[in-house]
Design a protein around this motif. Structure first.
Motif, PDB file in Angstrom:
ATOM      1  N   GLN A   3      81.318 -60.961  63.327  1.00 19.14           N
ATOM      2  CA  GLN A   3      80.143 -61.036  64.195  1.00 19.14           C
ATOM      3  C   GLN A   3      79.713 -62.483  64.425  1.00 19.14           C
ATOM      4  OE1 GLN A   3      77.040 -58.327  63.033  1.00 19.14           O
ATOM      5  NE2 GLN A   3      75.462 -59.510  64.066  1.00 19.14           N
ATOM      6  N   ASP A  45      80.126 -62.380  71.702  1.00 21.02           N
ATOM      7  CA  ASP A  45      79.083 -61.460  71.216  1.00 21.02           C
ATOM      8  C   ASP A  45      79.517 -59.990  71.377  1.00 21.02           C
ATOM      9  OD1 ASP A  45      76.590 -60.831  70.105  1.00 21.02           O
ATOM     10  OD2 ASP A  45      75.734 -60.475  72.089  1.00 21.02           O
ATOM     11  N   ALA A  46      80.798 -59.735  71.100  1.00 17.36           N
ATOM     12  CA  ALA A  46      81.330 -58.397  71.372  1.00 17.36           C
ATOM     13  C   ALA A  46      81.481 -57.547  70.116  1.00 17.36           C
ATOM     14  CB  ALA A  46      82.686 -58.504  72.071  1.00 17.36           C
ATOM     15  N   ILE A  47      81.389 -58.152  68.934  1.00 18.96           N
ATOM     16  CA  ILE A  47      81.587 -57.364  67.712  1.00 18.96           C
ATOM     17  C   ILE A  47      80.336 -57.449  66.855  1.00 18.96           C
ATOM     18  CG2 ILE A  47      82.754 -59.268  66.477  1.00 18.96           C
ATOM     19  CD1 ILE A  47      84.585 -56.986  65.266  1.00 18.96           C
ATOM     20  N   HIS A  48      79.887 -56.300  66.380  1.00 21.87           N
ATOM     21  CA  HIS A  48      78.646 -56.233  65.617  1.00 21.87           C
ATOM     22  C   HIS A  48      78.830 -55.340  64.410  1.00 21.87           C
ATOM     23  CE1 HIS A  48      76.284 -58.280  68.672  1.00 21.87           C
ATOM     24  NE2 HIS A  48      77.024 -57.620  69.554  1.00 21.87           N
ATOM     25  N   ARG A  89      81.978 -52.898  64.643  1.00 22.38           N
ATOM     26  CA  ARG A  89      82.419 -52.142  65.808  1.00 22.38           C
ATOM     27  C   ARG A  89      82.467 -53.061  67.017  1.00 22.38           C
ATOM     28  NH1 ARG A  89      84.846 -49.274  63.354  1.00 22.38           N
ATOM     29  NH2 ARG A  89      84.529 -47.094  62.801  1.00 22.38           N
ATOM     30  N   ILE A  90      83.484 -52.861  67.852  1.00 19.20           N
ATOM     31  CA  ILE A  90      83.705 -53.771  68.981  1.00 19.20           C
ATOM     32  C   ILE A  90      83.179 -53.136  70.273  1.00 19.20           C
ATOM     33  CG2 ILE A  90      85.463 -54.966  70.353  1.00 19.20           C
ATOM     34  CD1 ILE A  90      87.198 -54.942  67.766  1.00 19.20           C
ATOM     35  N   ASP A  91      82.452 -53.931  71.038  1.00 22.83           N
ATOM     36  CA  ASP A  91      82.001 -53.503  72.356  1.00 22.83           C
ATOM     37  C   ASP A  91      83.058 -53.955  73.372  1.00 22.83           C
ATOM     38  OD1 ASP A  91      80.875 -53.109  74.779  1.00 22.83           O
ATOM     39  OD2 ASP A  91      78.955 -54.078  74.328  1.00 22.83           O
ATOM     40  N   TYR A  92      83.852 -53.002  73.863  1.00 20.91           N
ATOM     41  CA  TYR A  92      85.000 -53.359  74.695  1.00 20.91           C
ATOM     42  C   TYR A  92      84.620 -53.835  76.087  1.00 20.91           C
ATOM     43  CZ  TYR A  92      87.984 -51.771  70.992  1.00 20.91           C
ATOM     44  OH  TYR A  92      88.603 -51.651  69.786  1.00 20.91           O
ATOM     45  N   THR A  93      83.336 -53.643  76.461  1.00 17.84           N
ATOM     46  CA  THR A  93      82.944 -54.201  77.760  1.00 17.84           C
ATOM     47  C   THR A  93      82.800 -55.713  77.664  1.00 17.84           C
ATOM     48  OG1 THR A  93      80.628 -53.784  77.200  1.00 17.84           O
ATOM     49  CG2 THR A  93      81.747 -52.100  78.503  1.00 17.84           C
ATOM     50  N   LYS A  94      82.530 -56.211  76.427  1.00 17.01           N
ATOM     51  CA  LYS A  94      82.364 -57.657  76.266  1.00 17.01           C
ATOM     52  C   LYS A  94      83.611 -58.325  75.693  1.00 17.01           C
ATOM     53  CE  LYS A  94      77.367 -57.518  75.447  1.00 17.01           C
ATOM     54  NZ  LYS A  94      76.400 -57.524  74.331  1.00 17.01           N
ATOM     55  N   CYS A  95      84.395 -57.572  74.925  1.00 23.17           N
ATOM     56  CA  CYS A  95      85.544 -58.151  74.220  1.00 23.17           C
ATOM     57  C   CYS A  95      86.555 -58.729  75.208  1.00 23.17           C
ATOM     58  CB  CYS A  95      86.212 -57.087  73.358  1.00 23.17           C
ATOM     59  SG  CYS A  95      87.679 -57.694  72.505  1.00 23.17           S
TER      60      CYS A  95
END
Lengths: 210, 265
Positions: B221, B227-230, B237-243
């Motif tokens: 993180q 700013d895609a993994i939190h 967990r990865i936010d694939y819209t930002k990754c």
């Protein structure tokens, strides 16, 4: 008159229940009763077909077959009429009641060859055909229609009761050879005698002789 | 004479019925879009239900009638999506979906916390303290997913489910049957990483439970440039819209559990 009609209606539901007392229409009774929704849909279709079939076949018998002395053609003509009706209902549902059409699916054409519907039309003629001479055609016709709807409602009652029984049976774990249809038949056999117990109840409640 | 009358009667009744039916078929005809049939021809025809509709025909109808997205047929993959797009007009750039098991808790990594002797299904075992493994979010490993897979693409290897990427169609049957919800349907494609753990316990506890657990240290993180993994509920967990698939988290993860599982070796 109204009392007699009520007596006919309830006797068809309880005393002369087509499925559980007369053992007609066992095929959909076992086939479609797995879920309450589908059994209600099927019963609705059966009530409608029974009513329409009787509405057509009763006058047909009185005004065409009997005067022409062709009573022996009853079975084949009635089957023709019922088949046409079911096809018509299928087309009608597909156009105007798509959700019901999807719900009934393959079962709707089964009504075409459902002995239950044919039995209603034939037994109605046997039971109320004679009333045409004594009470007049209109009275006999109304009686026969009430009888047909009552038979359909009786079918619905049997279907709903049995779908309830089946959901319970499905949760059980019967011995391997009993799984599936055998245990369904056994539970049907246990369900049906209860309706024998209704014998005579309607005549005594409404105080009429049928 | 009576034979003639009988024949005439039956003929008349039959003809009247036929006329009624023909009229009904004509006036109450349901016009079906010919594209429905073309679309269903493009689909895989497995009736797997991965698209969320009752079957291939139902999905085809939804595509044509309700304008549902054309890339939902997972077994058909991008090929089917493009074929449907050609029929419906418009373009689509679909990525092949694959199932990814977000757990590496095999017998070696994750020790059992009790001996399970009940029915050998994940659903039954998961109901007993979350399963026999030390990590209560772990893959149970009795293969409910194996039974439900229509493509022979998922197998239990050393007590943990492993997806055969060459056979997987991403239909999602395994993901929906899994009682632990450790299987995810990766729609992001091979270019983006996946966190291969589902453990929601705090770091020290997770560390004891499994050798490959996410310990929620937050290295990924802190280092992620987009700013895609939190870390939420003690699990990354990865936010694939930002990754963007840059791979910083992959290199920073101290437990080496963030990887590119779909990348061909």
């Amino acid at each position: 008159m109204i009392v007699k009609l009520a007596a006919i209606f309830f006797s068809m539901i309880l005393v002369n229940n087509y499925v559980l007392v007369k053992f007609y229409g066992i095929c959909p009774f076992l086939g479609v009763s797995k879920k309450l929704d589908s059994s209600l849909g099927m019963s609705g279709a059966v009530i409608f077909v029974m009513f329409m079939a009787t509405a057509v076949t009763f006058p047909l018998q009185i005004f065409v077959l009997d005067p022409a002395d062709l009573g022996y053609l009853q079975t084949i003509v009635f089957i023709l009429v019922i088949a046409v009706l079911v096809q018509f209902i299928e087309i009608f549902l597909k156009k105007y009641m798509v959700s019901l059409y999807n719900a009934l699916g393959v079962y709707l054409p089964l009504i075409t060859t459902n002995c239950c519907v044919l039995a209603v039309t034939i037994l109605v003629v046997d039971d109320y055909g004679a009333d045409v001479a004594t009470l007049g055609f209109a009275a006999a016709y109304i009686e026969s229609l009430v009888c047909a709807v009552g038979s359909g409602v009786g079918f619905m009652l049997a279907m709903c009761l049995f779908s309830g029984v089946r959901t319970r049976v499905e949760a059980c774990d019967p011995p391997e050879p009993f799984k599936g249809l055998p245990i369904t038949l056994v539970s049907a056999a246990i369900t049906s005698p209860y309706f024998m117990g209704f014998g005579g109840i309607v005549e005594n409640i409404f105080n009429v002789t049928l | 004479m009576s034979i003639v009358a009988a024949v005439i009667l039956c003929t008349v009744v039959g003809t009247v019925g036929a006329i009624v039916l023909v009229a009904a078929a004509k006036f109450m005809a349901v016009e079906e879009d010919p594209r429905i049939e073309q679309v269903s021809a493009c689909l895989a025809g497995a009736n797997c239900g991965g698209c969320g509709y009752a079957g291939c025909a139902d999905y085809a109808k939804a595509v044509v009638m309700d304008g549902v997205a054309c890339d939902k047929c997972a077994p058909g993959g991008p090929k089917a999506a493009q074929a449907i797009a050609a029929i419906m007009g418009g373009e689509v750039s679909a990525v092949e979906k694959k199932a990814v098991v977000q757990c590496q808790g095999c017998e070696k990594n994750c020790k059992p916390s009790y001996e399970y002797t009940g029915i050998k299904t994940c659903a039954a075992a998961a109901a007993l303290y979350g399963g026999p493994k030390a990590c209560s979010q772990a893959c149970v490993g009795f293969g409910d997913c194996v039974k439900v897979c229509k493509f022979d693409a998922i197998h239990i290897v050393d007590g943990v489910a492993v997806v055969d990427q060459s056979k997987c169609t991403g239909c999602g049957a395994c993901a929906s049957i899994c009682p632990k919800k450790v299987i995810m349907i990766d729609e992001a494609g091979p270019a983006k990483p996946v966190v291969l753990c589902s453990n929601e316990d705090k770091g020290p506890v997770a560390m004891k439970e499994c050798a490959t657990a996410c310990i929620a240290c937050g290295m990924c993180q802190r280092n992620c440039p987009s700013d895609a993994i939190h870390v939420v509920n003690n699990i990354a967990r990865i936010d694939y819209t930002k990754c963007t698939g840059c791979g910083v988290c992959v290199s920073k993860c101290p437990k080496k559990i963030i990887t590119y599982p779909l990348k061909q070796a």
